[in-house]
Write a protein that holds these residues in place. Sequence first.
Motif, PDB file in Angstrom:
ATOM      1  N   ASP A 236      41.989  74.637  18.083  1.00 31.73           N
ATOM      2  CA  ASP A 236      40.763  73.888  17.799  1.00 31.73           C
ATOM      3  C   ASP A 236      40.050  73.483  19.088  1.00 31.73           C
ATOM      4  OD1 ASP A 236      41.134  74.075  15.076  1.00 31.73           O
ATOM      5  OD2 ASP A 236      42.119  72.120  14.904  1.00 31.73           O
ATOM      6  N   LYS A 237      40.822  73.025  20.066  1.00 30.22           N
ATOM      7  CA  LYS A 237      40.222  72.551  21.316  1.00 30.22           C
ATOM      8  C   LYS A 237      39.633  73.701  22.126  1.00 30.22           C
ATOM      9  CE  LYS A 237      43.169  68.453  21.700  1.00 30.22           C
ATOM     10  NZ  LYS A 237      42.073  67.477  21.523  1.00 30.22           N
TER      11      LYS A 237
ATOM     12  N   THR B 101      38.592  76.514  20.922  1.00 31.25           N
ATOM     13  CA  THR B 101      37.424  76.996  20.177  1.00 31.25           C
ATOM     14  C   THR B 101      36.205  76.142  20.491  1.00 31.25           C
ATOM     15  OG1 THR B 101      38.820  77.829  18.374  1.00 31.25           O
ATOM     16  CG2 THR B 101      36.482  77.500  17.893  1.00 31.25           C
ATOM     17  N   ASP B 102      36.388  74.832  20.512  1.00 28.59           N
ATOM     18  CA  ASP B 102      35.287  73.922  20.845  1.00 28.59           C
ATOM     19  C   ASP B 102      34.791  74.163  22.273  1.00 28.59           C
ATOM     20  OD1 ASP B 102      35.366  72.766  18.366  1.00 28.59           O
ATOM     21  OD2 ASP B 102      36.582  71.046  18.983  1.00 28.59           O
ATOM     22  N   LEU B 103      35.723  74.351  23.195  1.00 23.62           N
ATOM     23  CA  LEU B 103      35.345  74.574  24.585  1.00 23.62           C
ATOM     24  C   LEU B 103      34.545  75.874  24.739  1.00 23.62           C
ATOM     25  CD1 LEU B 103      35.473  73.948  27.611  1.00 23.62           C
ATOM     26  CD2 LEU B 103      37.694  75.145  27.676  1.00 23.62           C
TER      27      LEU B 103
ATOM     28  N   ALA C 266      32.914  77.509  22.425  1.00 23.57           N
ATOM     29  CA  ALA C 266      31.628  77.376  21.724  1.00 23.57           C
ATOM     30  C   ALA C 266      30.608  76.654  22.597  1.00 23.57           C
ATOM     31  CB  ALA C 266      31.824  76.622  20.408  1.00 23.57           C
ATOM     32  N   PHE C 267      31.076  75.704  23.407  1.00 23.51           N
ATOM     33  CA  PHE C 267      30.188  75.005  24.341  1.00 23.51           C
ATOM     34  C   PHE C 267      29.789  75.917  25.500  1.00 23.51           C
ATOM     35  CE2 PHE C 267      30.058  72.827  28.461  1.00 23.51           C
ATOM     36  CZ  PHE C 267      28.911  72.065  28.298  1.00 23.51           C
TER      37      PHE C 267
ATOM     38  N   ARG D  55      38.020  83.726  15.112  1.00 22.82           N
ATOM     39  CA  ARG D  55      36.983  82.696  15.012  1.00 22.82           C
ATOM     40  C   ARG D  55      35.691  83.142  15.702  1.00 22.82           C
ATOM     41  NH1 ARG D  55      39.732  76.649  15.527  1.00 22.82           N
ATOM     42  NH2 ARG D  55      41.202  76.911  13.798  1.00 22.82           N
TER      43      ARG D  55
ATOM     44  N   THR E 283      30.840  84.511  14.994  1.00 27.45           N
ATOM     45  CA  THR E 283      29.697  83.953  15.709  1.00 27.45           C
ATOM     46  C   THR E 283      28.710  85.075  16.004  1.00 27.45           C
ATOM     47  OG1 THR E 283      30.621  84.308  17.928  1.00 27.45           O
ATOM     48  CG2 THR E 283      31.255  82.283  16.770  1.00 27.45           C
TER      49      THR E 283
END
Length: 290
Positions: free
Chosen positions: A223-224, A226-228, A230-231, A267, A271
Amino acid sequence: MKMVIVTGMSGAGKSTALNVLEDEGYYCVDNMPISLVVKFAELAAGQEEGYSDIALGIDIRSGNALGEFDEVLDELSRRHYRYKILYLDSSDEVLVKRYKETRRTHPLAKDDRVDKGIARERKKLEFLKKRADYIIDTSQLLTREFKQELEKIFIQGEHYNNLFVTVLSFGFKYGIPSDADLVFDVRFLPNPYYVSELKPLTGNDKAIQDYVMGFKAARDFLDKITDLVAFLLPNYVQEGKNSLVIAIGCTGGKHRSVTLANALADRLKHTEYGCKVEHRDIDKDTKRKK
């Protein structure tokens, strides 16, 4: 009438791109004289049938006339011709390797080294890269994957962000990948290697995936990261980056890193960015035992 101008570095895949477009019904002309581009567009637009889509290969072979192409593009715009520029790029290391494999001479190298010719070519083509609508870096792409990216843009009409992501699993004992942009270490996770029934399997097997992802730390890590990512991706695009290699490593590159690389790639595939997954060291233990 749709017009695609295929350009970019010699050895980056222009011939392949033109072949793909031709297979899809584009009328393709490679290495057309710069002075004839506007006239050809005019003639093609005046045809009632047969030239609804055209693709022109323009590159360093145009010589000094390439400097006039900026004005030609402006003239096409003034005449309201709809054109898109596809710029194909690749790393210097990959281009040098391709030239060595094919034993061809770089058009700007002459009696000099290939890397010197590549440097000159980059400088001469810089204005085209800045004007490009699509930039594809083929350094990490197989021919099949390259064709799929072209089909997404010109056949399926998908939005393309000029960034292709490779998620790469590896084993630290074999060294960190030299082309990695981001490196993540998952050796903090419990190792399936020490579970006898799981040891011979890989992260491509469900039993390993269930074992690794059964730990909360693995799910939180996914999760972390993926967030990184995505940013980072839109910011990389904004800065002009065309390819990104995300390397995820464990000890041997067979279990944990493969599992997390697969999960992250799954994931990212949902996108707007191109993405593939590779497992560099997944079979190395088996090969060494033989």
